[in-house]
Design an enzyme around this catalytic site. Structure first.
Site, short mmCIF file in Angstrom:
data_model
loop_
_atom_site.label_atom_id
_atom_site.label_comp_id
_atom_site.label_asym_id
_atom_site.label_seq_id
_atom_site.Cartn_x
_atom_site.Cartn_y
_atom_site.Cartn_z
N HIS A 198 0.82 -1.21 0.00
CA HIS A 198 0.00 0.00 0.00
C HIS A 198 0.86 1.26 0.00
O HIS A 198 0.45 2.29 -0.50
CB HIS A 198 -0.97 -0.02 1.18
CG HIS A 198 -2.11 -0.94 0.91
ND1 HIS A 198 -2.12 -2.23 1.36
CD2 HIS A 198 -3.22 -0.77 0.15
CE1 HIS A 198 -3.21 -2.81 0.92
NE2 HIS A 198 -3.90 -1.96 0.19
N GLU A 440 -10.41 -11.54 -4.06
CA GLU A 440 -8.97 -11.39 -3.84
C GLU A 440 -8.38 -12.52 -3.01
O GLU A 440 -7.23 -12.48 -2.63
CB GLU A 440 -8.65 -10.01 -3.24
CG GLU A 440 -9.49 -9.59 -2.07
CD GLU A 440 -9.25 -8.13 -1.63
OE1 GLU A 440 -8.33 -7.48 -2.14
OE2 GLU A 440 -9.99 -7.67 -0.76
N ASP A 464 -4.03 -8.46 -3.79
CA ASP A 464 -4.15 -9.52 -2.79
C ASP A 464 -4.31 -10.89 -3.42
O ASP A 464 -3.84 -11.89 -2.87
CB ASP A 464 -5.33 -9.23 -1.85
CG ASP A 464 -4.94 -8.20 -0.83
OD1 ASP A 464 -3.83 -8.31 -0.28
OD2 ASP A 464 -5.72 -7.25 -0.60
N CYS A 511 -9.55 -3.91 -10.13
CA CYS A 511 -9.02 -2.71 -9.49
C CYS A 511 -7.65 -2.90 -8.85
O CYS A 511 -7.15 -2.02 -8.18
CB CYS A 511 -10.01 -2.16 -8.47
SG CYS A 511 -10.20 -3.24 -7.09
C1 PEP Z 1 -6.25 -5.43 -4.26
O1 PEP Z 1 -6.02 -6.22 -3.34
O2 PEP Z 1 -5.96 -5.65 -5.45
C2 PEP Z 1 -6.88 -4.13 -3.97
C3 PEP Z 1 -7.26 -3.34 -4.92
O3 PEP Z 1 -7.02 -3.78 -2.68
P1 PEP Z 1 -5.83 -3.27 -1.74
O4 PEP Z 1 -4.64 -2.99 -2.61
O5 PEP Z 1 -6.33 -2.07 -1.04
O6 PEP Z 1 -5.62 -4.43 -0.83
MG MG Z 2 -6.95 -5.95 -1.46
#
Ligand code: PEP
Ligand code: MG
Length: 589
Positions: A198, A440, A464, A511
């Protein structure tokens, strides 16, 4: 005497976010004990400050006890030293005098501890006794451990850095990174961190270069060293030679020209050569990023990561506070869609304001919907704010990290309860908000058909999905080589998810960061994915590629993809077939 110029040194890490920057280093080593501040503590707050110190001592003691327990009883020499340390934690000289100093001088615990440990050191050094002198080291080590806990409990004040610098840190949390002031910080590098953590996602959205997983950055770099950060290749150069500097200045200019070039075209429609239209949306962490989403030509917000509001406030926001933010977002984007994801806290977005739960594997722990289903009041408050904001725009509700049907059933029950309560309280809201879940976790992929029957849309979170499919921690640099979007296993999971959604006539959006990396686009489009959400900064480059791709060719390509079994082969196949449209990338290696 002339001072010798430090030698150029290259460190290789993991690309956190692309781009190049050149500037002076500013080391903020969270683990080091050299960033101690001195500040006054009011009489009313003294008891609290002393408690903070006691808490740090207790924690250090507990950690120390754990070390002793795990020790092999044969190493009695070490055991003796450690047991001496154990006694020193509550030693009158160190413990008692630090408390007295906080109390008498009305100063913060870190400063008091440093003052006392320096006094002890001085005192012992004056005594001509080797035994007593060796105790000095013990005291220093114990004091360092307590200090690490005191400092660790506090945020690095990145927001207060007021020089144009490159931050060098042992580690930066996503919350630390989100404090970065763009006009001041040029880039950052860390010892720890893996692919698509993140922290990297935040760096990408800030459009500042970063490199993670350098292991020795804080040990090798001094304040004011000149650094080149090559975020695209994942390397840094410390104290570069003239010639290197010159080469990178040229590359920096080329990179900036390239970025300006593609940004100019970012408002053109995302339509393939053969006329297939796609939706390119933005992932955002803060409402303020709407500006950047719009500037980059986003057709909506495909993912709003709501946890950053919580991390910033350092407490749980109220329903009204969230409503204000979500409503503003919905109105700013209306009629374009805004997908609000419920709290995805813990994991690498640790929660600094709840008592930290000690988890050996935070990524596999009480994260996201699991946390929310244990804290239903917090969850329901957020759901209500989302349903209320949905009266003012085109909002969708997204639940992260669903791993089984039971969780979805519980979520739906809570949404129903929220609706009943909002009706009872005569609130203005929209009860027909589309409900989606993030796919995920591999177990959700395997249950995709059944889950699809219960929701309005899927959002594939590849960050994830890769982490959990390949069994690697997103933050761990040592296994970052296994973080592979083009691994056939990951691609199969994506395809399975998309096919299940198709069979059940629900929408799919992707996403994860994969959606924003050009190398993945032919496969994703070929599988049938038409909605992609990414870091706003990635939209222009992906849009350019989409405008140059032929969908039919991508479809045929994806049919032939699974004849290959390794990432290397698949990457080679993409490069061979789509060489003419893949963006040019300069790499050092
Ligand atoms: C993901 O896991 O791809 C996602 C978009 O969520 P995050 O990166 O916030 O875990
Ligand atoms: Mg995620």
């Amino acid at each position: 005497m002339t001072q010798e110029k430090p030698r150029e040194m290259v460190l290789k890490g993991i690309s956190g976010s692309p781009g190049i920057c050149i500037g002076k280093a500013y080391v903020v080593d969270r683990e080091g004990v050299n960033i101690i501040e001195r500040y006054p503590v009011s009489t009313a707050m003294l008891a609290k400050e002393i408690d903070r110190f006691k808490h740090a001592v207790a924690k250090a003691k507990k950690e120390h006890a754990r070390v002793i327990k795990a020790l092999d009883k044969d190493v009695s020499g070490t055991l003796n030293i450690l047991e001496t340390h154990m006694a020193l934690f509550k030693d009158k000289m160190l413990y008692g005098r630090t408390i007295e100093t906080i109390q008498n001088e009305k100063i913060n615990a870190e400063w008091a501890l440093r003052k006392v440990s320096r006094q002890i050191k001085l005192m012992f050094q004056q005594v001509d006794d080797p035994y007593l002198q060796s105790r000095v080291n013990d005291i220093i080590q114990v004091s360092d451990k307590i200090m690490a806990n005191l400092l660790g409990a506090r945020d690095i004040k990145i927001a207060d850095i007021n020089k144009r610098v490159i931050i060098v840190a042992h580690d930066l949390s996503p919350a630390d990174a989100s404090q970065i002031q763009l006009e001041r910080i040029k880039g950052f590098v860390t010892d720890r961190g893996g692919k698509d953590s993140h922290t990297g996602i935040v760096a990408k959205s800030l459009k500042i270069p970063s490199v993670f997983g350098l292991a020795r950055a804080t040990a090798s770099i001094n304040n004011d060293d000149i650094l080149i950060v090559d975020g695209s290749s994942g390397l840094i150069i410390i104290n570069p030679e003239e010639e290197t500097l010159f080469r990178y200045e040229e590359r920096l200019a080329r990179f900036e020209a390239y970025r300006a070039d593609i940004e100019r075209e970012s408002h053109l429609p995302a339509i393939t050569r053969d006329g297939v239209s796609l939706n390119l949306m933005a992932n955002i962490e803060l409402v303020e990023e709407v500006v950047s989403a719009k500037d980059n030509g986003a057709a909506g917000i495909g993912l709003f990561r709501t946890e950053f509001l919580y991390l910033d406030l350092k407490r749980f926001p109220t329903e009204e506070e969230m409503l204000v933010k979500y409503k503003e977002l919905a109105e700013l984007m209306n009629p374009q869609p805004v997908t609000i994801r419920t709290l995805d806290i813990n994991g690498d977005k640790f929660n600094p304001f709840i008592d930290p739960v000690e988890e050996a594997n935070p990524a596999l722990g009480l994260r996201a919907v699991r946390f929310c289903l244990e804290n239903t009041a917090i969850f329901k408050t957020q759901i209500k704010a989302i349903l209320r904001a949905a009266a003012f725009g085109n909002i969708k509700l997204l639940i992260p990290m669903i791993s089984c049907m039971e969780e979805l059933i519980q979520v739906k029950a809570l949404v129903s309860q929220a609706v009943v309560e909002l009706e009872r309280d005569h609130k203005v809201f929209n009860k027909d908000v589309p409900l989606g879940i993030m796919i995920e976790v591999p177990s959700a992929v395997l249950m995709a058909d059944e889950l699809a029957g219960q929701v309005d849309f899927f959002s594939i979170g590849t960050n994830d999905l890769i982490q959990y499919s390949m069994a690697i921690d997103r933050r761990n640099r040592r296994v970052a080589h296994l973080y592979q979007g083009l691994n056939p296993a990951v691609l199969k999971m994506i395809k399975m998810t998309f096919d299940a959604a198709q069979r059940n006539h629900i929408d799919v959006i992707m996403c994860g960061e994969m959606a924003g990396d050009p190398i993945n686009i032919p496969a994703l489009l070929g599988f049938g994915i038409r909605n992609l959400s990414m870091n706003a900064a990635s939209i222009p480059v992906i849009k350019k590629m989409i405008r140059e791709i032929n969908m039919e060719k991508a479809r045929q390509f994806s049919d032939r993809l699974f004849q290959f079994t390794t990432v290397q082969e698949i990457t080679g196949f993409v490069q061979e077939e789509f060489n003419d449209i893949l963006p040019y990338r300069e790499t050092e290696d």
